[in-house]
Design a protein around this motif. Sequence first.
Motif, PDB file in Angstrom:
ATOM      1  N   GLU A 104      -6.007   7.347  -6.559  1.00 21.82           N
ATOM      2  CA  GLU A 104      -4.575   7.033  -6.657  1.00 21.82           C
ATOM      3  C   GLU A 104      -4.175   5.968  -5.635  1.00 21.82           C
ATOM      4  OE1 GLU A 104      -0.647   9.556  -5.764  1.00 21.82           O
ATOM      5  OE2 GLU A 104      -1.973  10.441  -7.280  1.00 21.82           O
ATOM      6  N   LYS A 105      -4.656   6.089  -4.410  1.00 22.95           N
ATOM      7  CA  LYS A 105      -4.365   5.080  -3.372  1.00 22.95           C
ATOM      8  C   LYS A 105      -4.954   3.723  -3.757  1.00 22.95           C
ATOM      9  CE  LYS A 105      -4.112   8.097   0.659  1.00 22.95           C
ATOM     10  NZ  LYS A 105      -4.768   8.479   1.917  1.00 22.95           N
ATOM     11  N   HIS A 106      -6.192   3.732  -4.257  1.00 22.38           N
ATOM     12  CA  HIS A 106      -6.849   2.483  -4.651  1.00 22.38           C
ATOM     13  C   HIS A 106      -6.101   1.815  -5.806  1.00 22.38           C
ATOM     14  CE1 HIS A 106     -10.026  -0.413  -5.253  1.00 22.38           C
ATOM     15  NE2 HIS A 106     -10.160  -0.041  -6.520  1.00 22.38           N
ATOM     16  N   LEU A 107      -5.688   2.608  -6.789  1.00 20.70           N
ATOM     17  CA  LEU A 107      -4.944   2.065  -7.925  1.00 20.70           C
ATOM     18  C   LEU A 107      -3.601   1.489  -7.471  1.00 20.70           C
ATOM     19  CD1 LEU A 107      -4.861   1.689 -10.994  1.00 20.70           C
ATOM     20  CD2 LEU A 107      -3.779   3.925 -11.159  1.00 20.70           C
ATOM     21  N   ALA A 108      -2.899   2.197  -6.605  1.00 17.19           N
ATOM     22  CA  ALA A 108      -1.616   1.701  -6.090  1.00 17.19           C
ATOM     23  C   ALA A 108      -1.805   0.405  -5.308  1.00 17.19           C
ATOM     24  CB  ALA A 108      -0.972   2.765  -5.209  1.00 17.19           C
ATOM     25  N   GLN A 109      -2.885   0.312  -4.538  1.00 17.49           N
ATOM     26  CA  GLN A 109      -3.156  -0.908  -3.769  1.00 17.49           C
ATOM     27  C   GLN A 109      -3.454  -2.077  -4.705  1.00 17.49           C
ATOM     28  OE1 GLN A 109      -6.454  -0.515  -1.102  1.00 17.49           O
ATOM     29  NE2 GLN A 109      -6.134  -2.508  -0.153  1.00 17.49           N
ATOM     30  N   ARG A 110      -4.252  -1.866  -5.759  1.00 15.27           N
ATOM     31  CA  ARG A 110      -4.571  -2.943  -6.706  1.00 15.27           C
ATOM     32  C   ARG A 110      -3.325  -3.431  -7.436  1.00 15.27           C
ATOM     33  NH1 ARG A 110      -9.155  -0.930 -10.463  1.00 15.27           N
ATOM     34  NH2 ARG A 110      -8.326  -2.636 -11.692  1.00 15.27           N
ATOM     35  N   ILE A 111      -2.480  -2.487  -7.852  1.00 10.70           N
ATOM     36  CA  ILE A 111      -1.246  -2.865  -8.561  1.00 10.70           C
ATOM     37  C   ILE A 111      -0.313  -3.641  -7.646  1.00 10.70           C
ATOM     38  CG2 ILE A 111       0.848  -1.929  -9.615  1.00 10.70           C
ATOM     39  CD1 ILE A 111      -0.913   0.289 -10.799  1.00 10.70           C
ATOM     40  N   SER A 112      -0.179  -3.209  -6.398  1.00  9.30           N
ATOM     41  CA  SER A 112       0.703  -3.923  -5.470  1.00  9.30           C
ATOM     42  C   SER A 112       0.174  -5.319  -5.163  1.00  9.30           C
ATOM     43  CB  SER A 112       0.897  -3.128  -4.178  1.00  9.30           C
ATOM     44  OG  SER A 112      -0.312  -3.020  -3.474  1.00  9.30           O
ATOM     45  N   GLU A 113      -1.154  -5.461  -5.039  1.00 10.47           N
ATOM     46  CA  GLU A 113      -1.730  -6.800  -4.816  1.00 10.47           C
ATOM     47  C   GLU A 113      -1.506  -7.703  -6.023  1.00 10.47           C
ATOM     48  OE1 GLU A 113      -5.815  -6.145  -3.887  1.00 10.47           O
ATOM     49  OE2 GLU A 113      -5.390  -5.504  -1.815  1.00 10.47           O
ATOM     50  N   LYS A 114      -1.625  -7.144  -7.220  1.00 13.63           N
ATOM     51  CA  LYS A 114      -1.413  -7.930  -8.441  1.00 13.63           C
ATOM     52  C   LYS A 114       0.037  -8.402  -8.540  1.00 13.63           C
ATOM     53  CE  LYS A 114      -2.005  -7.635 -13.440  1.00 13.63           C
ATOM     54  NZ  LYS A 114      -2.357  -6.774 -14.566  1.00 13.63           N
ATOM     55  N   ILE A 115       0.980  -7.511  -8.254  1.00  9.72           N
ATOM     56  CA  ILE A 115       2.398  -7.876  -8.306  1.00  9.72           C
ATOM     57  C   ILE A 115       2.714  -8.902  -7.223  1.00  9.72           C
ATOM     58  CG2 ILE A 115       4.731  -6.978  -7.909  1.00  9.72           C
ATOM     59  CD1 ILE A 115       3.812  -4.417  -9.316  1.00  9.72           C
TER      60      ILE A 115
END
Length: 165
Positions: A63-74
């Motif tokens: 969950e932390k990794h997914l949130a980090q990837r999404i925030s970097e993409k945005i």
Amino acid sequence: MSTNSAALDNEDNPSQIQRRGHFGIITMDQDSELETLTTVRATYVAPKSHDVRLKGIRGELMEKHLAQRISEKIRAEQNPPTPKTDFCSTSQRDFSVTGFVPLSLETTQVHDYKTDEAITFWSENQQRVEGVTAVETPTSPFRKSAFFTKPISERLDETKPPPDN
């Protein structure tokens, strides 16, 4: 007024009662202090946390990794990288083209840039320009002229009048 409120407010007139309210309706002891504990605070009980894990370690890490990837993409979409600055001048870009051979035209007349009058729009159209002082020499129409400041007595002595435009 009712009999109960009349007994409580017998010394005040009706306008004072409306401004301050009825004296002694809630409590007869006016020197008592207000309660500091409200009903909500008295009845609320904080939830007790169990020492049992509700989510697994792997699930939390994913969950932390997914949130980090999404925030970097945005963040990448909202803040695109700045384009590389082109430090190329106009002469480098337009006049230093490879393969360009400049042509130098042969002169048809001999020109002396120090003494020749420049050819401009005004020199080409001097006959059509209004409000210009009379031209003494056709080769240099815009040189200094004292015709408009000469006294009339000096102008009358001249044999040849100035040419009209």
